[in-house]
Design an enzyme around this catalytic site. Structure first.
Site, short mmCIF file in Angstrom:
data_model
loop_
_atom_site.label_atom_id
_atom_site.label_comp_id
_atom_site.label_asym_id
_atom_site.label_seq_id
_atom_site.Cartn_x
_atom_site.Cartn_y
_atom_site.Cartn_z
N ASN A 25 0.85 -1.18 0.00
CA ASN A 25 0.00 0.00 0.00
C ASN A 25 0.89 1.23 0.00
O ASN A 25 1.90 1.28 0.70
CB ASN A 25 -0.91 0.03 1.24
N GLY A 34 6.54 6.98 -0.42
CA GLY A 34 7.85 6.58 -0.89
C GLY A 34 8.66 5.80 0.12
O GLY A 34 9.87 5.65 -0.03
N ARG A 35 8.01 5.28 1.15
CA ARG A 35 8.66 4.52 2.22
C ARG A 35 9.66 5.36 3.01
O ARG A 35 10.52 4.81 3.70
CB ARG A 35 9.35 3.26 1.68
N LEU A 36 9.55 6.68 2.93
CA LEU A 36 10.40 7.55 3.76
C LEU A 36 9.66 7.86 5.05
O LEU A 36 9.27 9.00 5.33
CB LEU A 36 10.76 8.83 2.99
#
Length: 219
Positions: free
Chosen positions: A13, A196-198
């Protein structure tokens, strides 16, 4: 594997771009911050918002995990209750350290706790046990938690025996083998999913002297 097996590598997700957790937004202490996020989880209608994954390890360091319910927290730590003869009880007896994870997926949040574990005093255990539903009280007497049982019928027979031992008009005392544990945190991490998985990861960490520092961790 093929057929109906989900394509796990493609399952993900994307987290909201407009969510985040900054140092300026963080409460002054971990307990206040945890209380705010727990209240948010309750208000959002998350199922069992006090559920947490408890990780323990045996004397050789072999880990195990399971989901338990948080029953109390304050600046001294997080409290849960269990059978002391269970796998987690046995592991905590020889290796009194644990981790907790509160997986609030719907809010793209989690809280991760690590710390030393100590039993709560007997008076606190008995006071909490008295608030449990009667069925749960009898279940605590009936279940030899984590031990092998022959079948479901044996478990139900043990429950019937507990019900006969403590008739409806009789208070059910806390079993001597049952009680609470308090995880006294050394670190409490607040994790907020980001695009962005940051992700934002802000950790309260106890340092020498009992003070706390706040650290940002790379995602």
């Amino acid at each position: 594997m093929t057929g109906d097996t989900p394509a796990l590598a493609a399952m993900r997700n994307e987290y909201a771009a407009d969510r985040g957790l900054s140092e300026a937004e963080l409460a002054a202490d971990w307990a206040t911050q945890f209380g705010c996020w727990l209240a948010d989880a309750v208000a959002a209608g998350l199922p069992e918002p006090n559920a947490m994954v408890l990780g323990t390890a045996d004397a050789a360091g072999r880990p195990s995990g399971r989901t338990v319910l948080l029953k109390e927290y304050d600046r001294e730590g997080f409290v849960f209750y269990t059978n002391h003869g269970s796998r987690k009880g046995g592991e905590l007896a020889v290796n009194p350290w644990a981790s907790l994870v509160f997986p609030w997926f719907a809010m793209q949040r989690q809280v991760v706790v690590t710390g030393r574990v100590r039993p709560v005093d007997r008076a606190e255990t008995e006071a909490y046990f008295a608030t449990r539903p009667r069925g749960s009280q009898l279940g605590a007497w009936a279940s030899t938690q984590s031990e092998v049982v022959s079948d479901r019928a044996a478990l139900e027979e043990a429950y019937r025996a507990a019900a006969e031992r403590f008739p409806a008009a009789t208070p059910v005392p806390a079993p001597p083998h049952w009680g609470g544990f308090r995880v006294r945190p050394e670190a409490v991490e607040f994790w907020q999913g980001r695009a962005g998985r940051l992700h934002d990861r802000l950790r309260f960490r106890r340092v020498e002297g009992g003070d706390w520092v706040v650290e940002r961790l790379a995602p």
